[in-house]
Design a protein around this motif. Sequence first.
Motif: not given
Length: 429
Positions: A121-127
């Motif tokens: 999820s954090i990766g999705g937000g950072l994307a």
Amino acid sequence: WEFSADHSNFVTEFDLYCDRIYLISLGTTLYFVGFFFAVAPLSSFVDRAGRKVSTELWIILHLVFLGLNGISTEMWQVLLVRKVLGALHGGISISFFVAVSEFTTESIATLAMMLSSAAFSIGGGLAGMVAMVSPFWQQTMVPPALGYISVGLAFHFLVPETPHWLFSKGYEGMAVETLSKVAHFNGYTPLRNIELVSATGRGVNSRSGQSFRILWSTPFLRRSLLCLSFCWFTVSICYYGLEFNAGTLGNEYLVMMLMGCFDTPFKIGLYLLASRIGRQRSSQIYFSIALVCLIATAFPFLDTLSILGNFTLKTMLVSLGRAMAGSVFALLYIYTSELLPTLVRSVGMSVCSTCARVGSLLAPLVILVNEVSPSIIYVFIVVCIIISMGLLRNIPETLGRPLPNSLEDCYNMFEEDPHELESLKKDVD
């Protein structure tokens, strides 16, 4: 159309507008098509080759095709590469999550899984943030490439093959050696002169070709798998459908960042809840919250109420509903792995993942459905959630039970008819 010379994205690079706009949805659909058709054969490879070797192989191939995606100059090349990347995503998700479930004790397996999902999820937000600030779309592939390199190196040098897989394949000596290394790493005395046994003995030791047959011919496994598969479909269409609907909720980059921020704390909260009241009840609670949030979006005045300046109340409710579905998505990985014995765990996970990808394949259609009515996707998701909440009642609770290694373990865990197991053993033999 006129575009800035010092900034480009996927749409401007390949002229995906007017009569070519459908290629945006097609690219996403092909990604999930690759996942859909590859997850079953790749999961069989995971069962044959092992969790460690499989994960390292998928990571290397993922890096290769990320590079090919960045240097693609024609749209057909991009579509082909995205399909392969989807297939590799399916393989790495199965091998990684199965390895996590088998390499952790019951007391921390749930935490390890939820932290892994929270990182997603954090990766999705950072994307969303990277896409917003990157002047060229090729630069958005650098962060995931660095992430894969880091994980691949850590997996190669720090993570051995799982003792569960080694034991299920008859490599008891290697399984004991691995456990000794783990004990030494954790500061305990290395294990010596021990013999590994499953909770009720070795159980049925099937070949990989028989895995699907065992899953389907065992009533307990078949019933649980069918119920879980529909739940996987529900959380997938909810998670990705609402994500593709982000463009109707405001600035899509900011909405993606908001959704990523929402996911992480609620996944940690679900871990705490599932550790206390069990997987079944906690999933139903989160499904109920998602249900309330999505039903509430039917009120038009929510579009006019602003929160935090850039977001409406409807956007916040949709993000919360998606966070609930994403949290249940993460828990279902754990729930499914705890229900299935080692000899069919990867194949069972692949069946559920395949059903989830059906939901993912339908998700890009949200862009087209919105032209008819934006409410259709919400109505469909609400119906699926209601059905899933009913199906969850037919799945046994796994909290506090050991990870099953054989079919006998499953039957003894849930007190199924032992005569049925004997009949199955003879059939498999």
